[in-house]
Design a protein around this motif. Structure first.
Motif, PDB file in Angstrom:
ATOM      1  N   THR A  89      43.604  19.709  31.536  1.00 19.09           N
ATOM      2  CA  THR A  89      42.758  20.893  31.694  1.00 19.09           C
ATOM      3  C   THR A  89      43.260  22.064  30.867  1.00 19.09           C
ATOM      4  N   PHE A  90      44.569  22.322  30.896  1.00 17.72           N
ATOM      5  CA  PHE A  90      45.119  23.429  30.119  1.00 17.72           C
ATOM      6  C   PHE A  90      44.962  23.174  28.620  1.00 17.72           C
ATOM      7  N   THR A  91      45.140  21.917  28.199  1.00 20.89           N
ATOM      8  CA  THR A  91      44.923  21.587  26.782  1.00 20.89           C
ATOM      9  C   THR A  91      43.482  21.865  26.377  1.00 20.89           C
ATOM     10  N   TYR A  92      42.564  21.464  27.230  1.00 23.41           N
ATOM     11  CA  TYR A  92      41.142  21.686  26.974  1.00 23.41           C
ATOM     12  C   TYR A  92      40.825  23.177  26.860  1.00 23.41           C
ATOM     13  N   LEU A  97      38.376  26.407  23.857  1.00 22.78           N
ATOM     14  CA  LEU A  97      37.782  27.732  24.065  1.00 22.78           C
ATOM     15  C   LEU A  97      37.994  28.669  22.876  1.00 22.78           C
ATOM     16  N   PRO A  98      39.211  28.798  22.312  1.00 22.65           N
ATOM     17  CA  PRO A  98      39.354  29.656  21.124  1.00 22.65           C
ATOM     18  C   PRO A  98      38.495  29.206  19.954  1.00 22.65           C
ATOM     19  N   ILE A  99      38.377  27.891  19.765  1.00 23.38           N
ATOM     20  CA  ILE A  99      37.529  27.388  18.671  1.00 23.38           C
ATOM     21  C   ILE A  99      36.077  27.748  18.931  1.00 23.38           C
ATOM     22  N   GLN A 100      35.638  27.577  20.174  1.00 28.97           N
ATOM     23  CA  GLN A 100      34.251  27.908  20.509  1.00 28.97           C
ATOM     24  C   GLN A 100      33.957  29.374  20.258  1.00 28.97           C
ATOM     25  N   ASN A 180      32.149  20.986  24.054  1.00 29.46           N
ATOM     26  CA  ASN A 180      32.288  22.361  24.526  1.00 29.46           C
ATOM     27  C   ASN A 180      32.119  23.360  23.374  1.00 29.46           C
ATOM     28  N   VAL A 181      32.687  23.044  22.218  1.00 33.47           N
ATOM     29  CA  VAL A 181      32.536  23.926  21.056  1.00 33.47           C
ATOM     30  C   VAL A 181      31.070  24.009  20.644  1.00 33.47           C
TER      31      VAL A 181
END
Length: 311
Positions: A89-92, A97-100, A180-181
């Motif tokens: 989860t933390f890796t995800y 999220l920053p890439i998105q 997600n991205v």
């Protein structure tokens, strides 16, 4: 009655009328608020209190809860699958999220330049955000990155034979991150609205001083847009920690292969509705709440160094 008495009687009547009017308004307001308050108590606060109690019990949904104190918390400390789900989860969150947000901001900057047909592009790019959390798109994503999927068909054009990306422990999580991205539409629209609020004279003045586009972006756009970045970041972190549908569908509900897509919310679901350990699942839910709360608090604490409000 004297003139002074008449004035006093008139004043008393006006005050009484004002009090009656305020009472009617308060009753009307209470009536309108009642459905929301009832929903808050029955749907939110009530289940939260019940969940907090169940977190200290052994409950399998079939028998009455049995109070066991802090045994569920003690078990968390030695739960290897819990540690694995936290790592996934933390890796995800930290990677996707920053890439998105970066993709959303880049596209917002492009759209802010006044492209013809802006409404169409804005709607088309926002569409994935409406569909990305649906079961149908998750199923489609699994097919796209399967052994015979469209992605491998594309690689085949260049003579590359790709694996089943969703069946490999090394790439399964990456496919969910890509999904997600791909759902960058919501933060993009918010970024675009924020960009429209930045005064154009700032860019004109900096251009007169010889500042290039990149310098303008670093010195004007990012600082003035930092409250919007912070807003999207907080919402993104909260939503990413609760991600469930994509991992459930892509992994077939197992979190595999080799627990590589075992998100925290998916592990919580397995404990509650597959293993029928509702007490332990309730403790996991409160752990997730604490993680999200701590992450949000850290972001608010650090915001004073990088978020700038244009007063």
């Amino acid at each position: 009655m004297t003139a002074l008495g008449e004035l006093r009687a008139l004043g008393t009547g006006q005050r009484r009328h004002a009090i009656d009017s305020d009472t009617r308004d308060n009753r009307a307001a209470a009536g309108f608020l009642a459905p929301w308050l009832i929903g808050l108590l029955l749907i939110t606060i009530g289940p939260m209190i019940a969940s907090l109690y169940l977190a200290f019990t052994d409950y399998n949904l079939l028998e009455n809860p049995r109070f066991i104190g802090t045994d569920n918390i003690t078990q968390m400390l030695s739960d290897e699958r819990l540690a694995s789900s936290l790592g996934v989860t933390f890796t995800y969150v930290l990677v996707s999220l920053p890439i998105q947000l970066a993709v959303a901001l880049a596209l917002a900057v492009v759209l802010d330049r006044g492209l013809r047909g802006l409404a169409f592009y804005r709607s088309a790019l926002y569409l994935p955000s409406l569909l990305g959390s649906s079961v149908a798109i998750a199923v489609l994503w699994r097919l796209v990155f399967g052994k015979e999927g469209l992605f491998n068909a594309f690689l085949g054009i260049f003579g590359i034979e790709g694996p089943s990306w969703v069946a490999s422990p090394d790439t399964a999580l990456g496919t969910i991150m890509a999904l997600n991205v791909w759902t960058f539409g919501a933060p993009m629209v918010i970024f675009l609205a924020g960009l429209r609020q930045i005064p154009r004279q700032y860019y004109e003045a900096s251009a007169t001083d010889g500042a290039g586009k990149w310098r303008q972006f670093r010195s004007i756009t990012l600082p003035l847009l930092s409250p919007i970045i912070f807003f999207n970041l907080v919402l993104g972190v909260i939503g990413s920690f609760q991600s469930f549908t994509q991992a459930f569908i892509v992994s077939g509900g197992t979190g595999g292969p080799a627990d590589s897509t075992l998100f925290f919310s998916l592990y919580l679901y397995q404990e509650a509705f597959a293993s029928f350990r509702m007490g332990y699942a309730s403790a996991l839910a409160w752990l997730l709440l604490l993680i999200i709360g701590a992450s949000t608090a850290i972001m608010f604490w650090t915001s004073k160094w990088w978020v700038f409000y244009n007063e």
